[in-house]
Design a protein around this motif. Structure first.
Motif, mmCIF file in Angstrom:
data_model
loop_
_atom_site.group_PDB
_atom_site.id
_atom_site.type_symbol
_atom_site.label_atom_id
_atom_site.label_comp_id
_atom_site.label_asym_id
_atom_site.label_seq_id
_atom_site.Cartn_x
_atom_site.Cartn_y
_atom_site.Cartn_z
ATOM 1 N N GLY A 216 0.798 -1.218 0.000
ATOM 2 C CA GLY A 216 0.000 0.000 0.000
ATOM 3 C C GLY A 216 0.831 1.267 0.000
ATOM 4 O O GLY A 216 0.291 2.350 0.233
ATOM 5 N N GLN A 217 2.122 1.142 -0.296
ATOM 6 C CA GLN A 217 3.005 2.298 -0.321
ATOM 7 C C GLN A 217 3.737 2.382 -1.658
ATOM 8 O O GLN A 217 3.715 1.441 -2.455
ATOM 9 N N TYR A 218 4.370 3.519 -1.906
ATOM 10 C CA TYR A 218 5.177 3.670 -3.116
ATOM 11 C C TYR A 218 6.423 4.480 -2.809
ATOM 12 O O TYR A 218 6.506 5.169 -1.780
ATOM 13 N N VAL A 219 7.396 4.382 -3.698
ATOM 14 C CA VAL A 219 8.649 5.116 -3.574
ATOM 15 C C VAL A 219 8.713 6.176 -4.662
ATOM 16 O O VAL A 219 8.431 5.893 -5.830
ATOM 17 N N GLN A 220 9.074 7.393 -4.298
ATOM 18 C CA GLN A 220 9.383 8.434 -5.276
ATOM 19 C C GLN A 220 10.896 8.618 -5.287
ATOM 20 O O GLN A 220 11.497 9.022 -4.286
ATOM 21 N N GLU A 221 11.498 8.305 -6.429
ATOM 22 C CA GLU A 221 12.952 8.428 -6.579
ATOM 23 C C GLU A 221 13.290 9.749 -7.253
ATOM 24 O O GLU A 221 12.752 10.083 -8.299
ATOM 25 N N GLU A 222 14.201 10.498 -6.653
ATOM 26 C CA GLU A 222 14.730 11.719 -7.247
ATOM 27 C C GLU A 222 16.244 11.582 -7.260
ATOM 28 O O GLU A 222 16.874 11.491 -6.202
ATOM 29 N N SER A 223 16.829 11.568 -8.443
ATOM 30 C CA SER A 223 18.223 11.176 -8.557
ATOM 31 C C SER A 223 19.025 12.157 -9.392
ATOM 32 O O SER A 223 18.575 12.601 -10.456
ATOM 33 N N ILE A 224 20.222 12.496 -8.908
ATOM 34 C CA ILE A 224 21.240 13.177 -9.690
ATOM 35 C C ILE A 224 22.542 12.428 -9.451
ATOM 36 O O ILE A 224 22.998 12.323 -8.303
ATOM 37 N N ARG A 225 23.125 11.894 -10.506
ATOM 38 C CA ARG A 225 24.425 11.233 -10.409
ATOM 39 C C ARG A 225 25.399 11.909 -11.372
ATOM 40 O O ARG A 225 25.169 11.923 -12.582
ATOM 41 N N PHE A 226 26.479 12.459 -10.813
ATOM 42 C CA PHE A 226 27.537 13.057 -11.624
ATOM 43 C C PHE A 226 28.787 12.200 -11.506
ATOM 44 O O PHE A 226 29.180 11.819 -10.396
ATOM 45 N N ALA A 227 29.415 11.872 -12.637
ATOM 46 C CA ALA A 227 30.574 10.988 -12.617
ATOM 47 C C ALA A 227 31.675 11.497 -13.535
ATOM 48 O O ALA A 227 31.416 12.125 -14.565
ATOM 49 N N LEU A 228 32.917 11.223 -13.149
ATOM 50 C CA LEU A 228 34.078 11.348 -14.014
ATOM 51 C C LEU A 228 34.474 9.942 -14.450
ATOM 52 O O LEU A 228 34.385 8.991 -13.662
ATOM 53 N N PHE A 229 34.911 9.806 -15.700
ATOM 54 C CA PHE A 229 35.214 8.462 -16.187
ATOM 55 C C PHE A 229 36.476 8.446 -17.037
ATOM 56 O O PHE A 229 36.899 9.458 -17.608
ATOM 57 N N ALA A 230 37.061 7.251 -17.105
ATOM 58 C CA ALA A 230 38.115 6.932 -18.058
ATOM 59 C C ALA A 230 37.577 5.826 -18.947
ATOM 60 O O ALA A 230 37.003 4.842 -18.455
ATOM 61 N N ALA A 231 37.715 5.990 -20.256
ATOM 62 C CA ALA A 231 37.100 5.052 -21.207
ATOM 63 C C ALA A 231 38.147 4.488 -22.164
ATOM 64 O O ALA A 231 39.091 5.187 -22.560
ATOM 65 N N TYR A 232 37.955 3.224 -22.531
ATOM 66 C CA TYR A 232 38.827 2.574 -23.508
ATOM 67 C C TYR A 232 37.951 1.912 -24.559
ATOM 68 O O TYR A 232 36.978 1.211 -24.230
#
Length: 298
Positions: A216-232
């Motif tokens: 009888g419940q729900y989740v409200q997701e609020e998301s900010i994800r900031f990332a630095l990456f190295a790619a090959y």
């Protein structure tokens, strides 16, 4: 502070439409973080796995059918206890990309989805969204995008304006691909195979809960994800592996079903928000992860 960030970034969760000279056919992302709460020292481990696939089917010189899917699984303790929940979202991305002329194209996508713990699927698990995005290509190196995303959610209807940019430098080493507020990807190639960059991924969505602990419940997701990456890149950059470290500000608010805010524009509720939250607010944290991308040139 979290609300200010959301208002600046105008967040939503929808698939990015591409105006660049490549298309990511398949993308697998996995992130891990340990999130605390703002009230005490309790923490919970959070794992997030996202799989996206897109399959364009040209109909003519002007029209292309867009087909695809999105699967996301987040596992965490919603009340910072040993009881852990799986928040699962599965979505079809079905639409049309059409060339209108004068270097304008339109992308129109229907986005039906199920979002819940998948314990006992019902009407509260189903939501429906839609995306309309116009793109203006100025030359082979840059273009602009404008549009709107609308979705029904357990907390109400979310309405989000979209604005985007794609740019590639003359030497093709630096590029920006952004559809704000959804995602931004910045990349600089140091060699033919190795590059450094950063990305920003945001979302706002809801999950219906059927588990006996949260029925009888729900989740409200609020998301900010900031990332630095190295790619090959492997196989002439057809397969790209990224290692990431970043900052995760995701919050998972727990509410009773039927406790809604009506329409929500960006993160603003014109009618106000008098809901009673049932768990503590999540705090931000570092996260670590990787992306595996299968990319084709257009």
């Amino acid at each position: 502070m979290r609300k200010i960030l959301f208002c600046v970034l105008c967040l939503a969760a929808v698939p990015a439409a591409h105006a660049q000279d490549y298309l990511d056919i398949l993308k697998v992302t996995h992130n891990n973080a340990t999130l605390g709460n703002v009230d005490d020292a309790q923490e919970t481990d959070v794992s997030n796995t996202l799989v996206e696939g897109y399959f364009p089917l040209p109909l003519s010189g002007k029209a292309t059918i867009i087909g695809g899917f999105t699967y996301e699984n987040t596992r965490l303790g919603l009340q910072f206890t040993d009881v852990r929940s799986n928040l699962i979202m599965t979505r079809l991305n079905v639409g049309l990309k059409y060339t209108h002329g004068n270097n304008w194209t339109g992308t129109y996508v229907a986005l039906p989805k199920f979002a819940s713990d998948f314990g006992d699927l019902g009407s509260d698990d189903f939501q429906f969204g839609g995306l309309a995005l116009l793109e203006k290509k100025y030359n082979s190196r840059y273009g602009l995008k404008f549009g709107t995303y609308i979705s029904s959610e357990n907390f109400g209807t979310t309405i989000t304006p979209l604005v985007g940019l794609w740019y590639k430098s003359d030497n093709r080493k630096f590029y920006i691909n952004a559809v704000l507020p959804i995602r931004t990807d910045i990349n600089y190639s140091l060699t033919d195979r190795f590059s450094l960059g950063g990305n920003l991924i945001t979302s706002i969505k809801s999950y219906n809960l059927t588990d006996s602990n949260y029925a009888g419940q729900y989740v409200q997701e609020e998301s900010i994800r900031f990332a630095l990456f190295a790619a090959y890149g492997f196989f002439d950059d057809a397969l790209i592996l990224r290692g990431k470290v970043g900052f995760d500000t995701t919050d998972y608010g727990l509410y009773n079903q039927g406790d809604t805010v009506g329409a929500q524009i960006l993160t603003f509720q014109p009618g106000g928000d008098d809901r009673v939250r049932l768990n503590a607010e999540f705090d931000s944290s570092l996260f670590f992860g990787f992306d595996l991308i299968y990319r084709v040139d257009l």
